[in-house]
Motif scaffolding. Structure first.
Motif, PDB file in Angstrom:
ATOM      1  N   TYR A 401       0.827  -1.207   0.000  1.00  0.00           N
ATOM      2  CA  TYR A 401       0.000   0.000   0.000  1.00  0.00           C
ATOM      3  C   TYR A 401       0.862   1.258   0.000  1.00  0.00           C
ATOM      4  O   TYR A 401       1.883   1.325   0.698  1.00  0.00           O
ATOM      5  CB  TYR A 401      -0.917   0.039   1.223  1.00  0.00           C
ATOM      6  N   GLY A 405      -3.455   4.871   0.060  1.00  0.00           N
ATOM      7  CA  GLY A 405      -4.350   3.718   0.052  1.00  0.00           C
ATOM      8  C   GLY A 405      -4.318   2.953  -1.241  1.00  0.00           C
ATOM      9  O   GLY A 405      -4.893   1.859  -1.334  1.00  0.00           O
ATOM     10  N   GLN A 432       3.561   1.905   3.866  1.00  0.00           N
ATOM     11  CA  GLN A 432       2.399   1.169   4.374  1.00  0.00           C
ATOM     12  C   GLN A 432       1.995   1.668   5.755  1.00  0.00           C
ATOM     13  O   GLN A 432       0.806   1.641   6.109  1.00  0.00           O
ATOM     14  CB  GLN A 432       2.688  -0.328   4.406  1.00  0.00           C
ATOM     15  N   TYR A 435      -0.365   4.420   5.257  1.00  0.00           N
ATOM     16  CA  TYR A 435      -1.739   3.956   5.046  1.00  0.00           C
ATOM     17  C   TYR A 435      -2.364   3.483   6.357  1.00  0.00           C
ATOM     18  O   TYR A 435      -3.542   3.723   6.616  1.00  0.00           O
ATOM     19  CB  TYR A 435      -1.756   2.838   4.012  1.00  0.00           C
ATOM     20  N   ARG A 438      -3.810   6.223   8.123  1.00  0.00           N
ATOM     21  CA  ARG A 438      -5.137   6.581   7.591  1.00  0.00           C
ATOM     22  C   ARG A 438      -6.222   5.705   8.216  1.00  0.00           C
ATOM     23  O   ARG A 438      -7.318   6.180   8.536  1.00  0.00           O
ATOM     24  CB  ARG A 438      -5.136   6.412   6.071  1.00  0.00           C
TER      25      ARG A 438
END
Length: 681
Positions: A401, A405, A432, A435, A438
């Motif tokens: 990722y 995303g 990653q 992400y 997130r």
């Protein structure tokens, strides 16, 4: 004198006559027994041995008891079937042909066995090992043909597959998954006080140092959601995991006890744990990954679908290929533990994607891990106290990722250690982690939107870290001895109900302290002795740490909160535009076709570029990779390995890409900084 009718001479090449038939069947059964014995040694034993020591394999793939039993039956029986069929086809050809076919089978299977043995006891690899194994197979076949003793030994050994199956089912760590022995666990006792909802997220393979900025705080620019979590909770920067391996680390976290034996991370082996301690009072919503510590009687079944027998067979086939290969595997077995996306699992996203310009395409919510999607959907107020638990294999490898995303493809066999490779691995890990930040943000947003944030005890941590130090990459003993700051120290955040302001607690936290702390915060008394100490109690006096590479064998780690690691060095060429430059040389890009039709709306980008260069290109030669005229990465040519003279460049900035055809250029960077464009194939 009566006339006699002479019988025609018997054709020894034809099938057996009636008088020979009983003896012939005994002979064929004996041959089948010999093949069964060899197949058991070549296939059944090594496969069941590895799988038996890997209960996490079955737990991650959510295999049912029936799935595992069918897989074991296939491993024990299916490999013998082709040999039996081919042997049956040779029956009409006569005794001599049947014997020759059988001897060939014996030689091939002995050679395959010699490959496996040779890889363990000799330094030979590749063609030399195949040659030696071939000679060993031929010699073994000749001995089998000439002497009775080898045949008798093999016929006795035909019982081997049954023995191997029995050991798997009744004596291996995986037996707890297939044949669990009860699920009884002690329930906690509710005390006076409130019993708030608990939201617990356990991330995987996340070293604290990856989150730190130059000032030693959470890097708010790169990881704004982790920083927001720290700003509203208690951060324990001196927190360490108990082991570098999840099957030991997570049970220790959820039982409050140091790992003392190598048991499967299963409720039958750890009957007393967080889920049983809270389960008498709390509703349990648990999304586990490579553990099954929540017993069915206490835990609502996860909504993500089981993956079934097909994936077990496929992954077992890959494993057998690595076992049988004459070279060492370059594939990390842990990389098979890839979280399926919500789209792959057929789950709808629990929440709409926020209106965030950095989150460029609406369909990227399909890239959310299915386990996370299911967890997020369950974050709703409930009149009954509820534990919402998620163990998510993020930012654990395989790294796939970008921070936005978007996902990207990568070959399975890229090394994670060695010149050039360890820097690439860390860059992909950090992307990653972006992400993962997130996902933390989506969790916090959902908690606030549902009103759970203020009411709940929120816990966010990781089970262990990982080292990206060159020559000591990973999380085994070598990494612990040389880079404990990356392997042992993990992020640890606890937000109490109603807490608004953040604070820092530098106590010597070990992950066996997690359950005692949760018990105190929820006013539950745990009815078993724990090794950990609640954060509500006085800090432990000793400053050193207990860490377990193997259960029952603690290693003492000294040192305090680790210092931040310097960020990956940015090459000055990254971000520059490239005009016309002279041609000079060539290269092969394995995924060049991926740039012909990029479709960002589907959530994927060719963000990793890999390939090979001619042998005359020196080690360490810098290669600049440009997309649509802008340099996105500079990567070195690494020393040759089994994959050739390779390179791999990571392009984490998704702004480089456009929908449709994208131009990919590769440049050789001279010692003076001059560029020469390479012809790509």
């Amino acid at each position: 004198m009566a006339e006699r009718t002479l019988a025609p001479p018997r054709d020894h090449t034809a099938g057996p006559d009636r008088r020979e038939r009983p003896q012939w069947w005994r002979s064929e059964l004996a041959r089948l027994a010999e093949v069964t014995a060899l197949v058991g040694l070549v296939v059944t034993q090594p496969l069941l041995d590895v799988l038996g020591r890997s209960p996490d394999f079955f737990l991650f793939h959510r295999a049912s008891r029936g799935d595992v039993l069918l897989l074991v039956a296939l491993i024990a029986l299916a490999p013998t079937v082709p040999f039996a069929l081919l042997g049956a086809l040779a029956v009409p050809a006569g005794r001599l042909i049947r014997a020759a076919v059988h001897t060939t089978f014996v030689g091939l299977l002995l050679a395959a066995l010699a490959v496996q043995v040779g890889r363990h006891v000799t330094p030979l690899r590749g063609v030399p090992l195949l040659v030696v194994a071939g000679v060993a197979g031929a010699a073994g076949a000749a001995a089998h043909r000439r002497w009775r003793a080898p045949r008798r030994v093999l016929r006795v050994a035909a019982a081997g597959p049954l023995v191997f199956v029995g050991l798997f089912l009744f004596a291996s760590p995986a037996s707890a998954v297939v044949l669990p022995r009860g699920e009884g666990g002690a329930a906690g006792i509710a005390g006076a006080g409130a019993h708030p909802p608990v939201v617990m997220i356990v991330l995987d393979e996340l070293p604290l140092v990856s989150l730190l900025g130059p000032d030693g705080r959470i890097d708010a620019e790169r990881y704004p959601n982790f920083a927001a979590l720290a700003a509203g909770s208690t951060w324990y920067p001196n927190a360490t995991g108990v082991s570098g391996w999840t099957p030991y680390a997570l049970p220790a976290m959820l039982t409050g006890r140091y790992p003392e034996q190598g048991a499967a991370p299963h409720y039958s082996q750890y009957p007393d744990n967080l889920f049983t301690a809270l389960g008498g009072l709390y509703r349990i919503k648990a999304e586990e990954s490579i553990t099954r510590l929540c017993p069915p009687s206490r835990c609502e079944q996860a909504t993500t679908p089981e993956q079934g027998l097909g994936v077990l067979v496929r992954e077992s086939g890959k494993l057998m290929g690595r076992i049988a290969a004459p070279v060492d595997s370059r594939v990390d077995p842990e990389d098979s533990y890839r979280e399926r996306t919500a789209a792959e699992a057929g789950l709808d996203a629990a929440e709409p994607v926020p209106d965030d310009p950095k989150f460029r395409w609406d369909t990227l919510d399909d890239n959310q891990p299915a386990r996370f999607t299911s967890f997020l959907a369950g974050l709703r107020p409930d009149p009954r106290p509820t534990l919402h638990f998620l163990h998510l294999l993020m930012p654990h490898s395989p790294w796939a990722y970008l921070p936005s995303g978007a996902h990207y493809a990568a070959p399975e066999d890229l090394p994670n250690d060695g010149t050039g490779w360890v820097d690439l691995a860390r860059a992909r890990h950090l992307a990653q982690l972006g992400y993962t930040d997130r996902l933390i943000g989506e969790t916090l947003r959902t908690l606030r939107a549902t009103g759970l944030y203020d009411k709940a005890l929120v816990v966010a941590t990781a089970d262990h870290g990982v080292s990206f130090r060159r020559d000591w990459q990973g999380r085994g003993m070598d990494a612990i001895e040389h880079a404990a700051n990356e392997v042992a120290w993990v992020p640890m955040f606890v937000k109490e109900p109603g807490q608004r302001a953040g604070r820092v607690d530098d106590r010597n936290w070990e992950h066996v302290d997690l359950l005692p702390t949760i018990a105190d915060e929820t006013h539950m008394r745990v009815p078993w002795q724990m090794d950990g100490r609640s954060a509500k109690a006085a800090p432990r006096e000793r400053a050193d740490k207990r860490f377990y590479d193997r259960p029952g064998q603690p290693v003492t780690i000294t040192g305090g909160v680790p210092a931040p690691l310097p960020p990956p060095a940015a090459d000055p060429l990254v971000g520059t535009r490239v005009g016309n430059v002279p041609m000079g040389g060539s290269a092969t890009v394995a995924n060049r076709d991926a740039f012909d039709a990029v479709d960002p709306a589907r959530g994927g980008l060719p963000a990793l570029v890999w390939g090979t260069v001619p042998d005359d290109v020196p080690d360490g030669t810098r290669l600049a990779v440009a997309v649509n005229g802008t340099v996105g990465a500079v990567a070195p040519v690494v020393p040759p390995d089994a994959g050739g003279r390779r390179f791999a460049a990571f392009l984490p900035d998704d702004r480089l890409f456009a929908a449709g055809a994208n131009r990919l250029d590769l440049y050789r960077v001279g010692d003076d900084g001059a560029l020469r464009r390479l012809t790509l194939s």
